[in-house]
Design a protein around this motif. Structure first.
Motif, short mmCIF file in Angstrom:
data_model
loop_
_atom_site.label_atom_id
_atom_site.label_comp_id
_atom_site.label_asym_id
_atom_site.label_seq_id
_atom_site.Cartn_x
_atom_site.Cartn_y
_atom_site.Cartn_z
N GLY A 137 -2.47 -33.20 -29.08
CA GLY A 137 -2.27 -33.99 -30.30
C GLY A 137 -1.91 -33.15 -31.50
N CYS A 138 -1.99 -31.82 -31.36
CA CYS A 138 -1.55 -30.96 -32.46
C CYS A 138 -0.30 -30.17 -32.05
CB CYS A 138 -2.67 -30.02 -32.91
SG CYS A 138 -2.58 -29.64 -34.69
N GLY A 139 0.20 -30.48 -30.85
CA GLY A 139 1.47 -29.87 -30.41
C GLY A 139 1.41 -28.38 -30.18
N HIS A 140 0.23 -27.84 -29.85
CA HIS A 140 0.16 -26.38 -29.67
C HIS A 140 0.89 -25.93 -28.41
CE1 HIS A 140 -3.61 -26.05 -32.48
NE2 HIS A 140 -2.56 -26.57 -33.07
N ASN A 141 1.21 -26.85 -27.51
CA ASN A 141 2.06 -26.50 -26.37
C ASN A 141 3.45 -26.08 -26.85
OD1 ASN A 141 2.40 -29.33 -27.12
ND2 ASN A 141 3.75 -29.53 -25.37
N GLU A 175 -7.55 -22.56 -31.62
CA GLU A 175 -7.34 -22.76 -33.06
C GLU A 175 -8.19 -23.93 -33.54
OE1 GLU A 175 -6.29 -24.27 -36.71
OE2 GLU A 175 -5.68 -25.38 -34.96
N GLU A 176 -8.30 -24.95 -32.68
CA GLU A 176 -8.99 -26.18 -33.07
C GLU A 176 -10.50 -25.99 -33.08
OE1 GLU A 176 -7.42 -28.61 -34.25
OE2 GLU A 176 -5.40 -28.58 -33.41
N GLY A 177 -11.01 -25.50 -34.18
CA GLY A 177 -12.46 -25.38 -34.32
C GLY A 177 -13.06 -24.12 -33.75
N LEU A 199 4.45 -20.95 -36.95
CA LEU A 199 5.02 -22.29 -37.14
C LEU A 199 3.90 -23.28 -36.93
CD1 LEU A 199 6.12 -23.97 -34.06
CD2 LEU A 199 6.04 -21.50 -33.85
N HIS A 200 4.15 -24.52 -37.27
CA HIS A 200 3.27 -25.58 -36.81
C HIS A 200 4.08 -26.83 -36.55
CE1 HIS A 200 -0.09 -28.10 -36.02
NE2 HIS A 200 -0.82 -27.01 -35.93
N PRO A 201 3.79 -27.51 -35.43
CA PRO A 201 4.43 -28.80 -35.21
C PRO A 201 4.13 -29.74 -36.38
CG PRO A 201 3.34 -28.03 -33.22
CD PRO A 201 2.91 -27.12 -34.32
ZN LIG Z 1 -2.69 -27.38 -35.01
#
Ligand SMILES: [Zn+2]
Length: 490
Positions: A137-141, A175-177, A199-201
């Protein structure tokens, strides 16, 4: 009415294309030969990188458990001639890969962790995947894959041009928490780096000098005494009462703190059965503000609330700080370079199928709906360094205080999407997300080229960074000296 709607729907892709056809003249600049080569190469490898990002999307591994995702990216880098060091900073799924020699050293960050509870298929309607814990859901892929793609292009250019310099790619878990990068900063892994790119999605294409919120988070664990809830409640002390009393106090506190603070919690354990007085309960808290000193002072009051709650309910409490990150220290000099390159690359054009997908997703946004054609545009440059531009936090914050850092976001999600939603999960697993990923990879690689070719840009960025950071800056991680919380998602 129906016919008219159908006509509009049928025409939309063409209207969209027509609008886009006008756009490039305004936003696209002519890249030089080296940059054009990179753009052409990345266009040629689109399917390959889309496939890698889809594999990571399918793995959907949570923080510190990204074994397959991390390995896949490492393999890709090894194949391309990078030297890979895995398991850095005491984290099995973290790695640093490098190519080249000497200065300047340009670092690129990559992430690959998924979020719990966001597993949905890559379809324009919510389609949960049974039995899957995580979703991207944060597009880290896309984040991890774009960084690798960019690093490979930089490597190819270093090799063919004979230019001195090193490219380092950082595989950054949790990254998430989990604050994975904080441990990497603490370990000194960025000490020899001149500039870091990331970058970030997102749901738009923008390279601003924006910042983020510092945050601190912990699990508060209350321990009471179990008893029969009806026959002998007087012999019990409810750990859940401790949690509820703490939450009540924190909620009252909200009126008396800076109003741009964010505090949120979930009760991760509240007992097992109503007829047993809970002997154990746990609540997971986050506090955020753009000023990390304010985070620290509010945090102290949250701890006081926990202790007060324990005292009042006859329970005991302890807590474990699981994460803590700095706000991003923005760098205007670098952001301007990134912005120019993003304009050179340009936004994302949808095929008719993607337009249909995007329309369907966009319909779910209600009042938050924005034109999907925004994906084709690049936002104007803003020096937003004085205000938090996003409500989020990131462990990139700590990196930005260790080395001048700059990032961008690209429209990997349908315009109007929120991060951490099923809509962003879905788009991250299909061609819209993959196109945004390639825009990001191109922009990162082009920006790196500018920095290698024009050392004055690096000097300017470092001068701004030194001045903003202050002469007396001394790094102390918000999460203290704890070891990586490798089991925080278990
Ligand atoms: Zn993220």
């Amino acid at each position: 009415m129906k016919t008219r709607l159908l006509t509009i729907l049928l025409l939309l892709p063409f209207l969209t294309l027509a609008q886009k056809a006008k756009k490039p003249a305004a936003t696209t600049r002519q890249p030089d030969g080296d940059k054009q080569t990179i753009i052409t190469n990345l266009n040629g490898r689109f399917a390959e990188y889309a496939g890698i990002s889809k594999q990571i999307w399918d793995f959907a591994e949570l923080g510190y458990m990204e074994e397959k995702s991390s390995l896949l990216l490492q393999e890709q880098l090894r194949k391309e001639g990078f030297t890979v060091t895995a398991g850095v900073a005491g984290i099995p799924t973290a790695f640093v890969a490098q190519y080249g020699a000497g200065k300047p050293v340009i670092g690129i960050l990559g992430e690959y962790d998924a979020l719990p509870g966001l597993a949905t298929e890559a379809k324009p309607e919510f389609t949960p995947i049974a039995g899957q814990r995580g979703g991207h859901g944060c597009g880290h892929n896309l984040f991890g894959t774009a960084s690798v793609a960019a690093a490979v292009e930089v490597k190819n250019w270093l090799k063919s041009s004979g230019q001195a310099g090193t490219v380092k790619i950082y595989g950054c878990p949790a990254e998430e928490g989990g604050s994975g990068k904080v441990y990497m900063v603490r370990e000194g892994l960025f000490n020899d780096v001149d500039v870091v790119l990331h970058l970030h999605p997102g749901s738009q294409n923008a390279a601003d000098a924006g910042t983020s919120l510092a945050n601190k988070n912990a699990k508060f664990r209350f321990r009471g005494i179990a008893a029969h809830a009806a026959a002998s409640p007087e012999r019990g002390r409810s750990a859940l009462d401790g949690v509820e009393a703490m939450n009540y106090m924190v909620n009252m506190m909200r009126e008396h703190i800076p109003q741009d603070t964010r505090i949120h919690y979930v009760i991760t354990k509240g007992g097992d059965a109503p007829n047993v007085v809970p002997a154990f309960a746990e609540v997971y808290y986050y506090a955020r503000h753009k000023d990390r000193d304010i985070v620290q002072s509010i945090w102290k009051r949250i701890e006081n609330a926990a202790e007060g709650a324990a005292k009042g309910t006859g329970t005991k409490v302890d807590w474990e700080v699981l994460g803590g990150v700095f706000n991003i220290l923005p760098n205007v000099a670098l952001a301007e370079v990134m912005h120019q390159n993003l304009k050179t690359v340009g936004g994302i054009t949808y095929t008719p199928e993607e337009t249909a997908f995007a329309q369907k997703i966009s319909e779910t946004f209600g009042e938050q709906k924005v034109p999907i054609t925004n994906a084709a545009q690049v936002k104007d440059f803003r020096d937003a360094s004085e205000s938090a531009t996003s409500g989020g936090s990131t462990d990139v914050g700590d990196v930005s205080w260790a080395v001048p850092t700059v990032g961008l976001q690209t429209a990997t999600w349908v315009p109007g999407s929120s991060a951490h939603s099923w809509q962003s999960t879905a788009a991250s697993g299909m061609s819209i997300g993959q196109k945004g990923m390639i825009v990001a990879a191109k922009t990162l690689a082009l920006t790196a080229l500018d920095l290698y070719k024009t050392p004055a840009l690096i000097e300017k960025a470092r001068a701004e960074w030194t001045q903003k950071r202050g002469a007396d800056f001394n790094y102390e991680a918000l999460l203290g000296d704890r070891k990586p919380a490798l089991d925080y998602r278990k």
